[in-house]
Structures are given as C-alpha cells and as structure tokens.
Write an enzyme that holds these catalytic residues in place. Structure first.
Site, mmCIF file in Angstrom:
data_model
loop_
_atom_site.group_PDB
_atom_site.id
_atom_site.type_symbol
_atom_site.label_atom_id
_atom_site.label_comp_id
_atom_site.label_asym_id
_atom_site.label_seq_id
_atom_site.Cartn_x
_atom_site.Cartn_y
_atom_site.Cartn_z
ATOM 1 N N GLU A 15 0.774 -1.078 -0.012
ATOM 2 C CA GLU A 15 0.040 -0.182 0.064
ATOM 3 C C GLU A 15 0.773 1.334 -0.031
ATOM 4 O O GLU A 15 0.585 2.340 -0.709
ATOM 5 C CB GLU A 15 -1.054 0.085 1.231
ATOM 6 N N HIS B 298 1.545 2.188 -3.394
ATOM 7 C CA HIS B 298 0.226 2.915 -3.993
ATOM 8 C C HIS B 298 0.420 4.469 -3.570
ATOM 9 O O HIS B 298 0.359 5.566 -4.235
ATOM 10 C CB HIS B 298 -0.900 2.514 -3.642
#
Lengths: 492, 492
Positions: free
Chosen positions: A258, A261
């Site tokens: 994550e 991202h």
C-alpha cells in the site's frame, strides 16, 4: 478567465468532490459506526450522482469548444485529453443503464455475500447473469461496436486491448506453469514456530517500512481494516493495513504494497494536485508501483537480510535461524486456492484464469450456467490440483458481483510493468543491492519518483511505462526475474 | 411520484450531502494529516457550494408550487416549513455577498489567530471591521428592514428576537451578579493535590459516562481533539473530547456535555432521518440538552456522590476526602476571564457581555475602534475585576472572526431552556435524585428522549421547549435553580 482556466476551475471542483468521496470511503471502512451503513450508502450515492452529473455536464462541452488546443502546452493537452475522455464516456452511457447497473450490482453483491457464506454458487448465479448482461450492453456501447470486453477494459487501463493482453499473458502462462511445477515438486519450507507477534509492534514496524518506501506521514496516515487499500490524493493519501498476531508478514508486506500506491499519489507533481492528470496513470501502472515495492525490492535477498535483523530487534527470536532461511520463507511458493494469498509465481496464473473466463462471459461465449465447471477445469489445468469448494473457487472474489469486469487483468499487468521497470532500475542504479542490504531504499524510491510518480497521468499508461523503462512492454522481464529468483531459492 | 415525495427526495439528497460535509469536518479535526489543510479547505468549499446551490435551486420553488399544503400531515407541514425557510433564505442573499463574506471571514480568521498570538487587538481590527460591515449588510437583507441583528439571530434561533433576549438576559444579569458577588466574597475551595490521571483511564470513564447519558456507540464514536464538538446525523453521530492529565474533570464533563448533544441527534425519530426536520430544533435547544446533562444532572449532588466513588474505583485516591468535598469542587465558582472555562454562575454573564456588544456592533451603535474599551469596561462592571490582556478579553473567542454574529446568545438561551426543562422534569420524575445517586440516569434520559429528542425540528424552537416544559420560557427557573444550589454549596 481564459477558456482553459475556466474549464480547469470546473474540473478541479469535480476532482475535489472525488477526493472527498474517497476519504468518506476510507471513513466507512476504518472509522464509521457500523449502524450507519445504509445511511452512508444513500449519502455517498447522492454525492456520486453529483460527481457523475458534473462529468457529463454540457458545460464541459461548451467550454471545450472554446479552447484552441493547438496553443496548449504538453501538460495542458494532457488535461484536455483526460477531460474529454471522461466527458465522452459519461455521455455515451444512458443514465438509465448506469442506474440499472448500480441497482443490479448492489443486489448482486448481497447475493454474492450470501452465496459465499452458504458456499453455493447457485445462489449467486441469477444475479450474476443480470450483471453480465448489463456489462455486456455497456461494453458494446463503450467499444463502439468493437470487442465489448475492450470497452470495459478501457475504464481501468486506457489503450489496453484484449489482443495485447493475450500476448502478454500468453507469454506468461507456459513459463509460469513450468516454474510452478518445478517448485511444487520440491520440499516445502519449514514454518517458523507458532509465536505471537504484538499488534502494536507490528504496526510500529509497518509504519517504519512505509516510511522507508517513500510514504510521507505528514500527508497521510495508517489505520487497520479488514481488506487493506490506499485512497486519497495529493497531500491527503491514506493507507490501511491488517494485523494478524500469528503472521507478521501479512501486515508488513501489505503495508509495503500500500505504501507503493501511497507514495505514487503523494509524489505526483504538486502543480497537478486535484486536476484530471493529478493521479496515477492507470490501475495497472498503480499496481506496478505497489508490486515493485512489495516484491522486487521488499522481497529481494538484500532487503530481506536487513529486515530479518530488524524483526529480531523488534520481536526477539522469530524462529528462522538465518537471513537465508528468512528470505526463503517470505518467498515460499505453495499450493493454495486463494488469489489474495498467492505468491509471486502463482499470482498471475490466478489472474489469467479470471481474465480468460470474464472475457468469454462478456463476449457471450460462456454461459453463467457453465462458469463453475469452467473455473474448476481451468484451475486444475493451471495449478495441477482440483478446486474442492466454490468458496475457494468461483465464489472467492467480490469483483464480478460489483460489475468490475476488466479490472482483474490490471493486477497481472502491474506485475508485467513492474518487471519492465525493475530491469531498467537495476541497470541504472549501481549500488541498488548493497543499499537495500542496509535497509536503504532511497535510490530505488528516488528512481520511481523521478521516472514514474511525478508525472501522474501526464502520459497514457503504456507510454508512462515505456518512457520510464526505455523499452517496449513485454512479459519477458518479469519471467526472467522470477525464473532467476526462484531457481536460486529452490535450487531448481 | 407525487409532488411532495418528489420534493422530499430532492431535499433528502441535500441533507445527505450536509451529513457527509459534517463527517469531513470531523475528519479534518480528528484524523486528517496536517499538510492537507489547504486542499481540504478548497474541496470542502466545492462541496459547500454544491449544497448551497441545491438549497437555492429554482427546482425547489417549482416543486413547492405543485404541493397542496392543506392536505399535508403535521409532520409534512413541518418539512415544508423548513424547506421554504432555507429556500427563501438562500435566495435572499446575493451570491456575490455570500462569496465576499466567505473570503473575508477566511482572511479575518487568520488575522484573529495572529492577533491572539501577538496578544494585540489592533492586528485583528481592520479585518473585523470588514466582517461586521458585511454581516450588517446581510442582517439588513435577512431582517427585511427590521433590526439587522435579528436577521442574523434567525440563522441560529428561529423566531428569537433581540427584544426577547433583552427580557431573558435582563432578568439574569442582576441576580447572577449578586450571586457571583456573594460567592466570590467567600473562601475558595482547596484544590486537590497535583496527581496525574492516565489518559486511557479518563477516556474509558468518559465513554462510560457518555453511555450513561444516552449516547449509543453502535451509532457513534469518540475521538480526542483540541476543541470538543459533536457532529453527524441519525445513525452516525460522533463526539469528540479532550484529555488533560492534570484535570480529569475537563475530559469527563466535556464528554457528558457532548453526549447531551449526541444523544439528542441519535434519538430523533428514525423516520425523520436525513430529512429537513431530522435534526435538533435550534442551536439553543441543542445547547439545552448538553447543559442539562452536564450541569443540572451531571453536577447534581446526587450524581456527584456516585461519580466520586466511581472515580476512586478507576483512579484510586483523588485528593478529595468526601463526596461533599467532591461536589463542591466540581461546582466551584472562581474568578476567570475565559468563557469556555466558566462555571454555571458566571457563564451566562460572559455571554450577555458578548451579546450586548455584538448587537451594538451590528446595529452600528459601536465602532470597532471602541470595542476593546467597551469590552473591558463591561467586564469590570459584570465581573468585578479588570481584564489584564486582550487574549483574556476581546480576542479570546473565534466566533466574530468567522462572522458568527448571533451565535453567542444561543449558549445562554440553552441554559435558560435547560432551567425550564429541569424544573418540569424534576416535578414529573419522582425518584430522580435517588436514581442519580446510584448512577442511574435512565429516567432523566428517557424524559428528554420522549419530550424533546424524538421530535427533532418538528416544532419551532420556542414551541419545542414550551411543549416539553409545559410552561412559558422564562429565566426564573434557571435563576431559582442556581440560587438554591449555590446558596447551599457556599452557605450564603
């Protein structure tokens, strides 16, 4: 204001509303009291409908008509490209179809949840049939008479076609199959003992790792949820993670993923903030950033060596006697039915299976009546062992119930893109391995920032990757990387 | 759909967007990364503007014209009353004035912060002058030629006029002044020793207290912030509190106060959820609910007896040797300049001072040049000691910088309303005192739910209170309660 600035002011407000909607979705998953579910769904529906109306507003058409694009800069042209695309798309789909899809997928999602609970595909089938019928209709409209699946794909990966995917995935399938067979013929690695890892310490280390991979906590935060994700834009990009007391790697590698991202979104040039190109280039390009951090960098032998020591500092003995053993353990390849738990080697096979099936469903060559059999047959073929239960097979993913046809391929595309980028990064950074061995990811994150992140959606997805990689996209780089890595790990 | 249902669908979407905007403001105060401030302000501006446009939309006028109000139920008539009010108000104020106020208050708020920091009113003065000029203009429009201050008041307390306030506050001033003088002539209570109270334990007890006062955690949550507040609607109503390690009463009584607001919103009849009347009746009525929980109930001798024991269970010895001493301590009246830290006796004097000044400012009878002197003079007159420093005087509150003229009186009105309600509640519940002495607030919270909460904004504010109290609103009940209570505490 000049016509271009006028249009930009309008679309910036729309993007702002989208950003707020994302934060509200974060709130829903991470903070909202559970009894608010229905009221929130209705309210987010109202906001989504405002956003949708803005995207299709005739005002945009009028403003676009006044702009002399020949006089615009490269960046301004990219803004116009994105504005036109969403405007044309929004106006192609009749409101009635859009609304029917929304209502049908809401019902299908509930049916899917019940079917998963009951472990019975029949309970989902009638609703899924309706969804597919509607998505096919939408695909036909969006592809203007071409392959309806390509029309849907366009929503997630602009410029990508099933023809391209067939090439990429066609290259992947045989070599991944072979690699998997070779590995599964070897002995499994021994699991470390059933120690418990404190949740607080896991989160603390996860935050340290997110920071290492370029995530900025002044402009973000981490919370725990059931299914990790990353949302937000610009200076407010939030990660979520999950914590399992028995398995610290779940939390740590989810977080690195994550953070990949998140740092992408955070590092887009500030001048693009809350504009149409101020976001990741596509779902596939986004996934390449999370995967390169999680796998090529985070699961490298060098970084694993550093992380092994760091985990021992934090948790004490972890039941793995050397950094070599640690490296093998975090890269283990083993039998499994569930996509989200799959290793680097098998993950793409899970995706290819879904891609092939959904393409057939949307083009009308496969009936939902035959879907479960088709799934099970393909699974046996690609993985070498049979599916025992629908919840481990055709029912495992939420995507189809939500109408997200064309989404799955972007997961594998992200891996293919990451393969291309890692090849180039490795050539261009002399001391990458020795830096990672010291837990220093600066050269790698700097490379990603300079070659991918800062540009946002300035370029189309394919161009974004090829510009950074300095090469044509191909599955070969990923395959070479995987074969080298796992041949060594498993002494093949 | 029939015309009424059509209109309701439209305004429900608007209320939904307002609910989302509130949750985003909660997020901003409690969770948002600090570097997101500007991006969030712009984005919330975009959302607010969407909401505003909906309130003034000509669609509402067209739909209203089609409805035969004679055929509507009482509840439906109340919905129409609220819809008409916001529609007419939104269409009265020219967009340009609305926008100028927004921009001017944004600048004035920054100037106020700097002035407070520098402890120098001169730095705020020029910006405050602009705000007052604009608010006066707005007041003139809203009052349709009447007293411009009444026009502004209408935004916070529908149906209330400065003429009414002059009566209520005129009754309060002399008797409160006298009571204060009598108390301050007595010896101060001894402060308990400088023990530290764990933040975790404070929050845990605060949550217990919120639950006791009717707050439902299935439909809400508590987080810590700098300035406590309550936001949300229906099944998603959130409280915030603050924690001071030295002073547990700050956290506990702030939380009871906010729980009073929160349980009001949560207990409004579900059928009004996200409709125009599905919210508290007014700022003043809302404040009556928080104040009656915090003061009349929470600071009663009976409840204090229970809380004294509970605090000893949780924190061990707290440096107060009996429940009597505890009761006196949590009700202490002492000198102080700051409104938000004021006790039950002096709080309303702080409000009356602000009310009198802002009324003069808006009607043009007081220049901003003379405001600081006027403040200091009034303070000396009402409190008996001089203001030493602008940060303790004219600069202490944020409200005027934000253009919130007409807001302050609702704080004191809430106390007056709470006085009326408590008088009646006490008569109607036989065992109120003995229940509270056992930490049992059920009869009290049930009374509030049945007589106030469930109706939301079904009735206008004055009618809401008078219906529940079964009596005409008057300051007498509050004054009698305060005089009785403090005469006993201070042996006057």
């Amino acid at each position: 204001m000049d016509p271009f600035s006028n249009l930009m002011a309008y679309v910036k407000d729309t993007r702002s509303l989208e950003y707020l909607a994302e934060i509200l979705e974060w709130d829903q998953a991470a903070k909202m009291p559970h009894s608010a579910i229905e009221q929130r769904a209705d309210s987010l529906g109202a906001l989504t409908s405002v956003i949708h109306d803005r995207h299709k507003s005739s005002l945009i058409g009028e403003m676009l008509a006044k702009i002399d694009t020949a006089k615009l800069s490269l960046e301004e042209k990219a803004q116009i490209r994105e504005i036109k695309r969403s405007f044309e798309r929004a106006n192609k789909i009749p409101s009635k179809l859009e609304r029917t899809i929304e209502e049908t997928t809401a019902r299908a999602n509930i049916a899917w949840e019940q079917a998963l609970k009951a472990n019975d595909f029949q309970k989902f089938k009638p609703e899924l049939e309706k969804v597919i019928q509607l998505k096919r209709e939408q695909g036909v409209i969006l592809s203007s008479g071409g392959n309806p699946y390509d029309g849907l794909l366009e929503d997630y990966e602009v410029g990508m076609t099933s023809e391209n995917l067939d090439v990429f995935f066609g290259d992947l399938k045989p070599r991944l199959n072979k690699l998997r067979d070779q590995i599964l013929a070897k002995e499994e690695f021994q699991a470390p003992s059933g120690k418990k890892y404190s949740k607080e310490k896991q989160i603390k280390l996860a935050k340290e790792l997110a920071g290492l991979f370029g995530y900025d906590f002044d402009r973000g935060r981490i919370d725990t949820v059931t299914h990790p994700f990353c949302v937000g834009a610009g200076n407010d990009v939030r990660l979520t993670t999950r914590v399992d007391e028995q398995d610290p790697f779940n939390c740590l590698y989810s977080t690195i993923h994550e953070a990949g991202h998140g740092s992408y979104e955070q590092n887009i040039d500030q001048k693009f903030c809350l504009t149409p190109i101020g976001k990741g280039s596509s779902f596939g390009v986004h996934e390449s950033q999370s995967r390169i951090c999680e796998n090529q960098l985070g699961r490298s032998r060098e970084f694993a060596g550093w992380l092994y020591q760091r985990m021992k500092d934090v948790f004490g003995e972890i039941g793995l006697s050397s950094s070599d053993e640690f490296y093998c353990w975090i890269n283990q390849v083993k039998k499994g039915y569930i996509r989200t738990e799959a290793d680097e080697v098998q993950y793409n096979l899970h995706i290819i299976l879904r891609y092939e099936l959904e393409k057939l469903l949307i083009t009308g060559s496969l009936d939902v009546d035959d879907l479960e059999d088709a799934w099970n047959q393909k699974f046996l073929e690609y993985f070498g062992y049979p599916v025992e239960s629908p919840k481990d097979g055709v029912l495992q993913d939420v995507h189809w119930s939500l109408g997200l046809f064309g989404y799955f391929p972007t997961y594998a595309l992200g891996n293919v893109y990451a393969g291309c980028l890692y090849e180039t990064m490795n050539k261009q950074i002399d001391d990458l391995g020795s830096s990672l061995a010291k837990g220093n990811t600066t050269s790698a994150t700097k490379w990603l920032r300079e070659n991918i992140h800062q540009f946002g959606a300035l370029r189309e997805p394919r161009e974004t990757i090829e510009w950074a990689a300095g090469a044509t996209i191909s599955s070969t780089y990923l395959l070479d990387y995987l074969e080298n890595k796992f041949t060594e790990i498993y002494s093949l």
